[in-house]
Design an enzyme around this catalytic site. Structure first.
Site, mmCIF file in Angstrom:
data_model
loop_
_atom_site.group_PDB
_atom_site.id
_atom_site.type_symbol
_atom_site.label_atom_id
_atom_site.label_comp_id
_atom_site.label_asym_id
_atom_site.label_seq_id
_atom_site.Cartn_x
_atom_site.Cartn_y
_atom_site.Cartn_z
ATOM 1 N N CYS A 81 0.096 19.877 -34.007
ATOM 2 C CA CYS A 81 0.604 18.072 -34.654
ATOM 3 C C CYS A 81 1.858 17.387 -36.174
ATOM 4 C CB CYS A 81 -0.862 17.649 -34.861
ATOM 5 S SG CYS A 81 -0.798 18.010 -37.135
ATOM 6 N N GLN B 7 -2.272 10.800 -31.995
ATOM 7 C CA GLN B 7 -1.996 12.512 -31.970
ATOM 8 C C GLN B 7 -2.421 13.171 -30.755
ATOM 9 O OE1 GLN B 7 1.120 14.073 -34.436
ATOM 10 N NE2 GLN B 7 0.153 15.401 -31.494
ATOM 11 N N ARG C 231 -2.350 3.417 -41.458
ATOM 12 C CA ARG C 231 -2.782 4.747 -42.324
ATOM 13 C C ARG C 231 -2.827 5.070 -43.137
ATOM 14 N NH1 ARG C 231 1.251 10.478 -41.332
ATOM 15 N NH2 ARG C 231 0.191 10.267 -39.139
ATOM 16 N N ARG D 131 4.276 10.891 -28.483
ATOM 17 C CA ARG D 131 3.782 10.488 -28.989
ATOM 18 C C ARG D 131 4.613 9.002 -28.946
ATOM 19 N NH1 ARG D 131 2.088 11.791 -34.082
ATOM 20 N NH2 ARG D 131 1.105 9.396 -34.542
ATOM 21 N N ASP E 171 -3.196 23.191 -37.322
ATOM 22 C CA ASP E 171 -3.388 21.997 -37.803
ATOM 23 C C ASP E 171 -3.139 23.016 -39.213
ATOM 24 O OD1 ASP E 171 -2.258 20.165 -39.307
ATOM 25 O OD2 ASP E 171 -4.230 19.162 -39.190
ATOM 26 N N HIS F 135 -7.591 11.918 -36.570
ATOM 27 C CA HIS F 135 -5.655 11.029 -35.896
ATOM 28 C C HIS F 135 -5.771 10.702 -34.406
ATOM 29 C CE1 HIS F 135 -1.883 10.745 -35.589
ATOM 30 N NE2 HIS F 135 -1.759 12.308 -36.544
HETATM 31 N N1 NVA Z 1 -4.585 16.688 -41.001
HETATM 32 C C1 NVA Z 1 -2.877 16.980 -41.259
HETATM 33 C C2 NVA Z 1 -2.749 16.239 -40.498
HETATM 34 C C3 NVA Z 1 -0.885 15.423 -40.486
HETATM 35 C C4 NVA Z 1 -0.438 14.796 -38.938
HETATM 36 C C5 NVA Z 1 -3.448 16.046 -42.376
HETATM 37 O O1 NVA Z 1 -4.025 14.279 -41.981
HETATM 38 O O2 NVA Z 1 -2.018 15.671 -43.439
HETATM 39 N N1 CP Z 2 1.744 14.227 -36.794
HETATM 40 C C1 CP Z 2 2.174 13.181 -37.227
HETATM 41 O O1 CP Z 2 1.304 12.704 -37.177
HETATM 42 O O2 CP Z 2 3.299 13.557 -38.042
HETATM 43 P P1 CP Z 2 3.736 12.615 -38.575
HETATM 44 O O3 CP Z 2 2.132 12.799 -40.208
HETATM 45 O O4 CP Z 2 5.032 12.911 -39.135
HETATM 46 O O5 CP Z 2 3.281 10.939 -38.325
#
Ligand code: NVA
Ligand code: CP
Length: 300
Positions: A259, A132, A102, A287, A219, A129
């Site tokens: 998400c 997800q 990540r 997930r 989101d 992502h």
């Molecule tokens: N768009 C959000 C998704 C989190 C799962 C982020 O990147 O923070």
């Molecule tokens: N939706 C998601 O990826 O959650 P986290 O940021 O908690 O991993």
């Protein structure tokens, strides 16, 4: 399939095959059937951003498959002190069986795959992502039975989630509408791809996008790494909310997905969130199943 870097790399058949295995793994877990598909295998999990779901579901998933997961934060790794990703990739490939990462730049994930010799899984970048969206597609198919003919609407920022959802929805034969401010549209190349490959609409009008929707998705307005833009984004996204008005123009059995984490009162009202909490938390559970399927496909 050698890696999961972005959804666009997978064929429709590969996505379906992951979803089918995810359904099977969910069934086995629910029925206490334990199979060590990945006995003795180790997944390294590199996190350069926070996570609740991704971290816990990958770690528990590996454990349930008979393997082991190693949490690697960039605060501890030399990568956080500037060791090049191409060296990190070649070193970690000699210890691990796969890496989940990540991070911010998609480029970093692609470089790990380029220089390493083990499967790389994208656990979220600023661009996309994919893990997800596999869980989202699994949840939609569980509830709706099939994808063809469904309309998915995304309300809010044209961010990593929007970029991945539009690819996933269109690959599976759904139509996709997005309501976003003009300055916050999804990746232009993906917009072109979506227009050329399916039924895609983009508007700044939330109600127009939500009309007759089967699935509404939203989101956060400010993603991880955009904390400093919070104020200006709150103004830009004012009105880009999944609320009772949006639900009123959607189909009566419209699902709502998120998400998570969710910001009630911003991208979604507390009322709509709670009315659809079953779907949203099933989505979060999925997930685990979807990622276990990815791990088995890539590592076994
Ligand atoms: N768009 C959000 C998704 C989190 C799962 C982020 O990147 O923070
Ligand atoms: N939706 C998601 O990826 O959650 P986290 O940021 O908690 O991993």
């Amino acid at each position: 399939m050698k890696h999961l870097l972005k959804l666009g790399d997978l064929t429709r058949e590969e996505i379906l095959s992951i979803l089918n295995l995810a359904d099977q793994l969910k069934y086995e877990r629910k029925n206490g059937i334990k199979k060590d598909y990945l006995a003795g295998k180790t997944l390294g999990m590199i996190f350069q951003k926070s996570s609740t779901r991704t971290r816990v579901s990958f770690e528990v998933g590996m454990r349930e498959l008979g393997g082991y997961a190693l949490f690697l934060s960039n605060r501890d790794l030399q990568i956080g002190r500037g060791e090049p990703v191409e060296d990190t990739a070649r070193v970690l490939s000699r210890y691990l069986d796969a890496i989940m990462i990540r991070t911010f730049e998609q480029r970093e994930v692609e470089d790990l795959a380029k220089y390493g010799s083990i499967p790389i899984i994208n656990g979220l970048t600023d661009y996309c992502h994919p893990c997800q969206v596999l869980a989202d597609l699994m949840t939609i198919r569980e509830r709706k039975g099939a994808f063809k003919g469904l309309k998915m609407t995304f309300v809010g920022d044209g961010n990593n989630m929007a970029n991945s959802l539009m690819v996933g929805a269109i690959k599976m034969g759904m139509s996709f509408a997005i309501a976003c401010p003009d300055a916050y549209r999804p990746d232009p190349a993906l917009v072109e791809w979506a227009k050329a490959n399916g039924d895609f609409t983009m508007t700044s009008d939330v109600l127009e996008a939500c009309k007759d929707a089967d699935v509404i998705y939203t989101d956060v307005w400010a993603s991880m790494g955009q904390e400093e833009e919070k104020k200006i984004r709150e103004e830009a996204f004012c009105g880009y909310q999944v609320n009772a008005e949006a639900m009123a123009v959607a189909k009566s059995d419209c699902m709502v997905l998120h998400c998570l984490p969710a910001h009630r009162g911003e991208e979604i009202t507390a009322e709509v969130f709670e009315a659809h909490a079953d779907e949203i938390f099933e989505e979060a559970e999925n997930r685990l199943h979807a990622q276990k399927a990815v791990l088995v496909k890539l590592i076994k």
